[in-house]
Design a protein around this motif. Structure first.
Motif, PDB file in Angstrom:
ATOM      1  N   PHE A   4      60.222  86.098 -30.224  1.00 47.02           N
ATOM      2  CA  PHE A   4      59.920  84.935 -29.396  1.00 47.02           C
ATOM      3  C   PHE A   4      59.247  83.835 -30.214  1.00 47.02           C
ATOM      4  O   PHE A   4      59.613  82.664 -30.125  1.00 47.02           O
ATOM      5  CB  PHE A   4      59.042  85.335 -28.207  1.00 47.02           C
ATOM      6  N   GLU A   5      58.268  84.227 -31.031  1.00 47.67           N
ATOM      7  CA  GLU A   5      57.582  83.246 -31.889  1.00 47.67           C
ATOM      8  C   GLU A   5      58.574  82.585 -32.846  1.00 47.67           C
ATOM      9  O   GLU A   5      58.535  81.372 -33.049  1.00 47.67           O
ATOM     10  CB  GLU A   5      56.467  83.911 -32.678  1.00 47.67           C
ATOM     11  N   PHE A   6      59.456  83.394 -33.438  1.00 47.61           N
ATOM     12  CA  PHE A   6      60.447  82.829 -34.353  1.00 47.61           C
ATOM     13  C   PHE A   6      61.356  81.850 -33.623  1.00 47.61           C
ATOM     14  O   PHE A   6      61.647  80.767 -34.135  1.00 47.61           O
ATOM     15  CB  PHE A   6      61.277  83.937 -35.009  1.00 47.61           C
ATOM     16  N   GLY A   7      61.775  82.201 -32.412  1.00 48.29           N
ATOM     17  CA  GLY A   7      62.631  81.295 -31.634  1.00 48.29           C
ATOM     18  C   GLY A   7      61.957  79.969 -31.342  1.00 48.29           C
ATOM     19  O   GLY A   7      62.582  78.906 -31.415  1.00 48.29           O
ATOM     20  N   VAL A   8      60.683  80.025 -31.021  1.00 50.04           N
ATOM     21  CA  VAL A   8      59.912  78.808 -30.759  1.00 50.04           C
ATOM     22  C   VAL A   8      59.850  77.949 -32.020  1.00 50.04           C
ATOM     23  O   VAL A   8      60.119  76.743 -31.994  1.00 50.04           O
ATOM     24  CB  VAL A   8      58.495  79.154 -30.248  1.00 50.04           C
ATOM     25  N   MET A   9      59.499  78.565 -33.129  1.00 47.96           N
ATOM     26  CA  MET A   9      59.382  77.816 -34.386  1.00 47.96           C
ATOM     27  C   MET A   9      60.725  77.263 -34.839  1.00 47.96           C
ATOM     28  O   MET A   9      60.807  76.132 -35.335  1.00 47.96           O
ATOM     29  CB  MET A   9      58.776  78.706 -35.475  1.00 47.96           C
ATOM     30  N   ALA A  10      61.786  78.045 -34.685  1.00 50.60           N
ATOM     31  CA  ALA A  10      63.117  77.575 -35.087  1.00 50.60           C
ATOM     32  C   ALA A  10      63.533  76.378 -34.239  1.00 50.60           C
ATOM     33  O   ALA A  10      64.081  75.398 -34.755  1.00 50.60           O
ATOM     34  CB  ALA A  10      64.129  78.709 -34.980  1.00 50.60           C
ATOM     35  N   ALA A  11      63.287  76.441 -32.933  1.00 50.18           N
ATOM     36  CA  ALA A  11      63.627  75.315 -32.056  1.00 50.18           C
ATOM     37  C   ALA A  11      62.853  74.062 -32.457  1.00 50.18           C
ATOM     38  O   ALA A  11      63.421  72.965 -32.518  1.00 50.18           O
ATOM     39  CB  ALA A  11      63.337  75.681 -30.598  1.00 50.18           C
ATOM     40  N   LEU A  12      61.582  74.219 -32.753  1.00 50.60           N
ATOM     41  CA  LEU A  12      60.778  73.066 -33.178  1.00 50.60           C
ATOM     42  C   LEU A  12      61.228  72.519 -34.523  1.00 50.60           C
ATOM     43  O   LEU A  12      61.197  71.312 -34.749  1.00 50.60           O
ATOM     44  CB  LEU A  12      59.298  73.458 -33.238  1.00 50.60           C
ATOM     45  N   SER A  13      61.661  73.396 -35.402  1.00 53.76           N
ATOM     46  CA  SER A  13      62.046  72.941 -36.740  1.00 53.76           C
ATOM     47  C   SER A  13      63.280  72.044 -36.708  1.00 53.76           C
ATOM     48  O   SER A  13      63.506  71.269 -37.632  1.00 53.76           O
ATOM     49  CB  SER A  13      62.301  74.135 -37.664  1.00 53.76           C
ATOM     50  N   ARG A  14      64.065  72.128 -35.637  1.00 51.21           N
ATOM     51  CA  ARG A  14      65.283  71.320 -35.527  1.00 51.21           C
ATOM     52  C   ARG A  14      65.027  69.951 -34.919  1.00 51.21           C
ATOM     53  O   ARG A  14      65.942  69.132 -34.808  1.00 51.21           O
ATOM     54  CB  ARG A  14      66.325  72.058 -34.681  1.00 51.21           C
ATOM     55  N   GLN A  15      63.803  69.698 -34.497  1.00 49.27           N
ATOM     56  CA  GLN A  15      63.485  68.446 -33.817  1.00 49.27           C
ATOM     57  C   GLN A  15      62.867  67.426 -34.766  1.00 49.27           C
ATOM     58  O   GLN A  15      62.157  67.802 -35.687  1.00 49.27           O
ATOM     59  CB  GLN A  15      62.489  68.717 -32.684  1.00 49.27           C
ATOM     60  N   PRO A  16      63.119  66.141 -34.534  1.00 47.73           N
ATOM     61  CA  PRO A  16      62.440  65.113 -35.324  1.00 47.73           C
ATOM     62  C   PRO A  16      60.934  65.260 -35.159  1.00 47.73           C
ATOM     63  O   PRO A  16      60.434  65.388 -34.041  1.00 47.73           O
ATOM     64  CB  PRO A  16      62.938  63.794 -34.701  1.00 47.73           C
ATOM     65  N   THR A  93      68.585  69.882 -21.975  1.00 50.27           N
ATOM     66  CA  THR A  93      67.538  69.987 -22.982  1.00 50.27           C
ATOM     67  C   THR A  93      67.969  69.307 -24.272  1.00 50.27           C
ATOM     68  O   THR A  93      69.078  69.518 -24.742  1.00 50.27           O
ATOM     69  CB  THR A  93      67.214  71.467 -23.272  1.00 50.27           C
ATOM     70  N   ASN A  94      67.099  68.503 -24.843  1.00 49.52           N
ATOM     71  CA  ASN A  94      67.382  67.838 -26.107  1.00 49.52           C
ATOM     72  C   ASN A  94      67.063  68.795 -27.251  1.00 49.52           C
ATOM     73  O   ASN A  94      65.908  69.051 -27.547  1.00 49.52           O
ATOM     74  CB  ASN A  94      66.543  66.566 -26.239  1.00 49.52           C
ATOM     75  N   LEU A  95      68.106  69.301 -27.905  1.00 46.15           N
ATOM     76  CA  LEU A  95      67.908  70.243 -28.996  1.00 46.15           C
ATOM     77  C   LEU A  95      68.189  69.625 -30.362  1.00 46.15           C
ATOM     78  O   LEU A  95      68.247  70.322 -31.349  1.00 46.15           O
ATOM     79  CB  LEU A  95      68.828  71.464 -28.802  1.00 46.15           C
ATOM     80  N   GLY A  96      68.404  68.331 -30.388  1.00 43.24           N
ATOM     81  CA  GLY A  96      68.663  67.672 -31.656  1.00 43.24           C
ATOM     82  C   GLY A  96      70.138  67.357 -31.842  1.00 43.24           C
ATOM     83  O   GLY A  96      70.989  67.769 -31.070  1.00 43.24           O
ATOM     84  N   PRO A  97      70.470  66.594 -32.906  1.00 47.93           N
ATOM     85  CA  PRO A  97      71.833  66.109 -33.110  1.00 47.93           C
ATOM     86  C   PRO A  97      72.863  67.221 -33.283  1.00 47.93           C
ATOM     87  O   PRO A  97      73.959  67.120 -32.757  1.00 47.93           O
ATOM     88  CB  PRO A  97      71.744  65.254 -34.376  1.00 47.93           C
ATOM     89  N   LEU A  98      72.539  68.278 -34.016  1.00 45.20           N
ATOM     90  CA  LEU A  98      73.509  69.351 -34.228  1.00 45.20           C
ATOM     91  C   LEU A  98      73.873  70.012 -32.914  1.00 45.20           C
ATOM     92  O   LEU A  98      75.044  70.254 -32.624  1.00 45.20           O
ATOM     93  CB  LEU A  98      72.971  70.386 -35.211  1.00 45.20           C
TER      94      LEU A  98
END
Length: 111
Positions: A4-16, A93-98
């Motif tokens: 769960f922590e990894f998923g949170v961090m990965a989602a944040l890492s894709r955002q501006p 949900t805005n997950l970024g350009p990709l």
């Protein structure tokens, strides 16, 4: 680091700016706002460095468990199917350009 922590961090890492509204992050991470709040507090202490350490290990394990056992044709089919699933799960949900490009492509393929 938990899944769960990894998923949170990965989602944040894709955002501006590595930022996302908590309500959107909870949807992406598939957790409640309360759970997310506790995780965010812990992750703030651990820092972004943990994601960078865990990323290569996580992706190597995903490759070993998923992609190394599939044929190239099966990988293409998996990509097509998961794109469709993702497009329907969290369309607002805005997950970024990709993610936007993936979602748009998946929705086009469904027509």
């Amino acid at each position: 680091m938990s899944h769960f922590e990894f998923g949170v961090m990965a989602a944040l890492s894709r955002q501006p700016g590595r930022r996302l509204q908590l309500k959107d992050l909870a949807v992406v991470a598939n957790g409640s706002l309360s759970r997310l709040s506790h995780v965010i507090s812990r992750l703030e202490r651990k820092g972004y460095r943990k994601l960078m350490e865990a990323g290569p290990i996580h992706f190597a394990e995903v490759r070993r468990l998923v992609f190394d056992v599939l044929t190239p044709e099966e990988v293409k089919e998996l990509r097509r199917v998961t794109s469709r699933i993702n497009a329907g799960l969290i369309p607002e949900t805005n997950l970024g350009p990709l993610a936007r490009r993936t979602r748009t492509s998946a929705l086009r393929q469904s027509r």
